[in-house]
Design an enzyme around this catalytic site. Structure first.
Site, PDB file in Angstrom:
ATOM      1  N   SER A  75       0.687  -1.266  -0.234  1.00 30.41           N
ATOM      2  CA  SER A  75      -0.010   0.190   0.013  1.00 30.41           C
ATOM      3  C   SER A  75       0.925   0.728   0.074  1.00 30.41           C
ATOM      4  O   SER A  75       2.046   1.023   0.561  1.00 30.41           O
ATOM      5  CB  SER A  75      -1.230  -0.090   1.409  1.00 30.41           C
ATOM      6  OG  SER A  75      -1.515   1.175   1.196  1.00 30.41           O
ATOM      7  N   TYR A 110      -1.306  -0.414  10.863  1.00 33.09           N
ATOM      8  CA  TYR A 110      -1.597  -1.562   9.284  1.00 33.09           C
ATOM      9  C   TYR A 110      -0.250  -1.368   8.195  1.00 33.09           C
ATOM     10  O   TYR A 110       0.039  -1.872   7.737  1.00 33.09           O
ATOM     11  CB  TYR A 110      -2.844  -0.929   8.504  1.00 33.09           C
ATOM     12  CG  TYR A 110      -3.222  -1.228   7.628  1.00 33.09           C
ATOM     13  CD1 TYR A 110      -3.365  -2.354   6.987  1.00 33.09           C
ATOM     14  CD2 TYR A 110      -2.886  -0.164   6.545  1.00 33.09           C
ATOM     15  CE1 TYR A 110      -3.433  -2.530   5.856  1.00 33.09           C
ATOM     16  CE2 TYR A 110      -3.014  -0.478   5.069  1.00 33.09           C
ATOM     17  CZ  TYR A 110      -3.305  -1.677   4.501  1.00 33.09           C
ATOM     18  OH  TYR A 110      -3.102  -1.685   3.255  1.00 33.09           O
ATOM     19  N   LYS A 148       2.527  -3.581   6.084  1.00 30.40           N
ATOM     20  CA  LYS A 148       2.915  -3.665   4.791  1.00 30.40           C
ATOM     21  C   LYS A 148       4.823  -3.542   4.867  1.00 30.40           C
ATOM     22  O   LYS A 148       5.138  -4.407   3.925  1.00 30.40           O
ATOM     23  CB  LYS A 148       2.145  -2.294   4.363  1.00 30.40           C
ATOM     24  CG  LYS A 148       0.215  -3.299   3.909  1.00 30.40           C
ATOM     25  CD  LYS A 148       0.254  -4.238   3.601  1.00 30.40           C
ATOM     26  CE  LYS A 148      -0.660  -4.974   2.981  1.00 30.40           C
ATOM     27  NZ  LYS A 148      -1.464  -5.826   2.703  1.00 30.40           N
TER      28      LYS A 148
HETATM   29  C1  UD1 Z   1      -7.237   5.152   3.496  1.00 35.32           C
HETATM   30  C2  UD1 Z   1      -5.683   4.478   4.079  1.00 35.32           C
HETATM   31  C3  UD1 Z   1      -4.733   4.394   3.422  1.00 35.32           C
HETATM   32  C4  UD1 Z   1      -5.354   3.465   3.026  1.00 35.32           C
HETATM   33  C5  UD1 Z   1      -5.788   4.201   2.431  1.00 35.32           C
HETATM   34  C6  UD1 Z   1      -6.732   3.312   1.079  1.00 35.32           C
HETATM   35  C7  UD1 Z   1      -6.461   6.000   6.525  1.00 35.32           C
HETATM   36  C8  UD1 Z   1      -5.482   7.047   7.304  1.00 35.32           C
HETATM   37  N1  UD1 Z   1      -5.548   5.204   5.447  1.00 35.32           N
HETATM   38  O1  UD1 Z   1      -6.716   6.928   2.545  1.00 35.32           O
HETATM   39  O2  UD1 Z   1      -3.846   3.596   4.728  1.00 35.32           O
HETATM   40  O3  UD1 Z   1      -3.667   2.834   2.274  1.00 35.32           O
HETATM   41  O4  UD1 Z   1      -7.025   4.471   2.555  1.00 35.32           O
HETATM   42  O5  UD1 Z   1      -7.695   3.657  -0.281  1.00 35.32           O
HETATM   43  O6  UD1 Z   1      -7.552   5.739   6.825  1.00 35.32           O
HETATM   44  N2  UD1 Z   1     -12.460  11.465   3.910  1.00 35.32           N
HETATM   45  C9  UD1 Z   1     -13.492  12.648   3.569  1.00 35.32           C
HETATM   46  N3  UD1 Z   1     -15.029  12.022   4.218  1.00 35.32           N
HETATM   47  C10 UD1 Z   1     -14.804  10.580   4.155  1.00 35.32           C
HETATM   48  C11 UD1 Z   1     -13.528   9.744   3.656  1.00 35.32           C
HETATM   49  C12 UD1 Z   1     -12.614  10.607   3.765  1.00 35.32           C
HETATM   50  O7  UD1 Z   1     -13.452  13.985   3.894  1.00 35.32           O
HETATM   51  O8  UD1 Z   1     -16.047  10.566   5.268  1.00 35.32           O
HETATM   52  C13 UD1 Z   1     -10.762  12.012   2.933  1.00 35.32           C
HETATM   53  C14 UD1 Z   1      -9.933  11.984   3.427  1.00 35.32           C
HETATM   54  O9  UD1 Z   1      -9.839  13.068   4.563  1.00 35.32           O
HETATM   55  C15 UD1 Z   1      -8.988  12.354   2.694  1.00 35.32           C
HETATM   56  C16 UD1 Z   1      -9.912  11.619   1.479  1.00 35.32           C
HETATM   57  O10 UD1 Z   1     -11.504  11.380   1.392  1.00 35.32           O
HETATM   58  O11 UD1 Z   1      -8.484  13.453   2.505  1.00 35.32           O
HETATM   59  C17 UD1 Z   1      -9.651  10.375   0.807  1.00 35.32           C
HETATM   60  O12 UD1 Z   1      -9.639   9.130   2.625  1.00 35.32           O
HETATM   61  P1  UD1 Z   1      -9.822   7.680   2.224  1.00 35.32           P
HETATM   62  O13 UD1 Z   1     -11.126   7.217   1.507  1.00 35.32           O
HETATM   63  O14 UD1 Z   1     -10.035   7.477   3.341  1.00 35.32           O
HETATM   64  O15 UD1 Z   1      -8.063   7.286   1.401  1.00 35.32           O
HETATM   65  P2  UD1 Z   1      -6.784   7.757   2.000  1.00 35.32           P
HETATM   66  O16 UD1 Z   1      -7.272   8.541   3.657  1.00 35.32           O
HETATM   67  O17 UD1 Z   1      -6.070   8.314   1.646  1.00 35.32           O
END
Ligand code: UD1
Length: 338
Positions: A124, A148, A152
């Site tokens: 990842s 996690y 990895k």
């Molecule tokens: C997350 C994981 C990462 C994993 C990846 C897999 C965390 C901190 N990191 O990454 O380890 O490899 O998923 O795809 O969980 N967001 C919102 N509202 C929400 C959910 C997310 O605004 O309800 C935003 C987050 O703040 C971020 C973006 O959407 O800026 C993407 O979030 P997410 O899909 O959780 O991915 P990552 O944080 O990049």
């Protein structure tokens, strides 16, 4: 090729199995069903017209895993199985280390014992932690920020050491950016348990009415619209990357590492707009404080995979959202139990 796929009924595993079967590979799946449903097997058959061999086995059960190596001969293994929720890993670090590390060690020991020497490992982009700059290349240093991500990075180290000790192993480590989307049939897709942590499944569940509204974590980042930027990659593009990695292993490269992303950053608001276009719905949202541990901007440099694997992501964010919507609207509650 005859391939063993661990975690083959999970989100990325199932999409990869479709591509493997469509490319005339033979597939044996092991999955403990802890985070997947047996109905995925029927869906795989519906899409491909082929039924892969399936064993409900936990990689922690060394004896049962060994039996799967005795029963079939493999040309290679793709290893997806593992616990994967970042937040949960902070709450239950021992479960994460035990499951992900011990399960992988059992698999590698069996591969060594039965002389199966080609492995594709599901890593990842979270192994990079907070990057010093973007785009992220494969030689950036690794600073995972949660258990996690640590598992990895630790498995990557184990694989490096194994490749040094035994030159007949060929190992491709694939570092995924943000996999989203679903198969275009709408028959398989992402089906998280409980309230989704990740953006795309959360938006999809708001769209079908399972959740009331989206909270966007942070609108004060230094980005185009203040929301955080990620490299979303269609899960089918990602699945095809595994086929290309398997082909690479036939050239006896030793251990190789590739980022799999699109190289293009998309903001949270851009993703929401694209989803609204795909579904014809309005996604209600509010701005909320930044989520602790989130990085403002994260995207991949993917030229190494393009050059060495002849692989490139082809699907756009609009394709990803259209496919998620097809999957989620046809399966509003995810997979049925039976
Ligand atoms: C997350 C994981 C990462 C994993 C990846 C897999 C965390 C901190 N990191 O990454 O380890 O490899 O998923 O795809 O969980 N967001 C919102 N509202 C929400 C959910 C997310 O605004 O309800 C935003 C987050 O703040 C971020 C973006 O959407 O800026 C993407 O979030 P997410 O899909 O959780 O991915 P990552 O944080 O990049």
């Amino acid at each position: 090729m005859q391939l063993l796929i661990t975690g083959g009924l999970g989100y990325i595993g199932s999409h990869t199995v479709v591509e493997l079967l469509n490319n005339n590979h033979e597939v044996v799946i092991v999955d403990n069903l802890i985070n997947s449903k047996i109905t995925v097997l029927d869906r795989l058959q519906k899409i491909t017209g082929k039924k892969p061999v399936f064993y409900q086995i936990d990689l922690l059960d060394k004896t049962k895993l060994d039996e799967v190596f005795v029963k079939h001969q493999y040309d290679g293994v793709i290893h997806f199985a593992g616990l994967k929720a970042v937040g949960e890993s902070v709450q239950k670090p021992l479960a994460y280390y035990h499951n992900n590390l011990t399960g992988t060690l059992h698999l590698l020991q069996a591969m060594q014992k039965y002389s199966v020497k080609n492995l594709v490992f599901s890593s990842s982009a979270c192994v990079y932690g907070l990057p010093a700059s973007v785009p992220i290349t494969e030689n950036f240093s690794l600073h995972p920020e949660n258990p996690y991500g640590q598992t990895k990075a630790m498995i990557e180290q184990i694989l490096q050491d194994l490749a040094v000790s035994n030159k007949s192993f060929n190992i491709a480590i694939l570092r995924y950016f943000n996999p989203i989307g679903a198969h275009t049939s709408g028959l398989i897709g992402e089906d998280p348990q409980g309230i989704p942590n990740n953006l795309a499944p959360f938006v999809a569940q708001v769209a079908v009415g399972r959740l009331a509204k989206l909270s966007i974590f942070g609108n004060d980042y230094e980005t185009v619209d203040g929301t955080a930027i990620r490299d979303y990659i269609h899960v089918v593009d990602l699945a095809i990357g595994h086929i290309k990695a398997l082909e690479k292993l036939n050239q006896n490269p030793g251990l190789v590492v590739y980022n799999l992303g699109t190289g293009k950053g998309i903001s949270v608001l851009e993703m929401v707009k694209s989803f609204e276009k795909a579904s014809g719905l309005t996604i209600p949202y509010v701005f909320a404080p930044r989520r602790p541990g989130d990085v403002p901007v994260n995207y991949a440099e993917c030229s190494k995979a393009e050059k060495e694997l002849n692989w490139k992501a082809t699907k756009s964010i609009d394709d990803m959202c259209a496919d998620i919507w097809r999957w989620q609207s046809q399966n509003p509650n995810g997979y049925p139990d039976k």
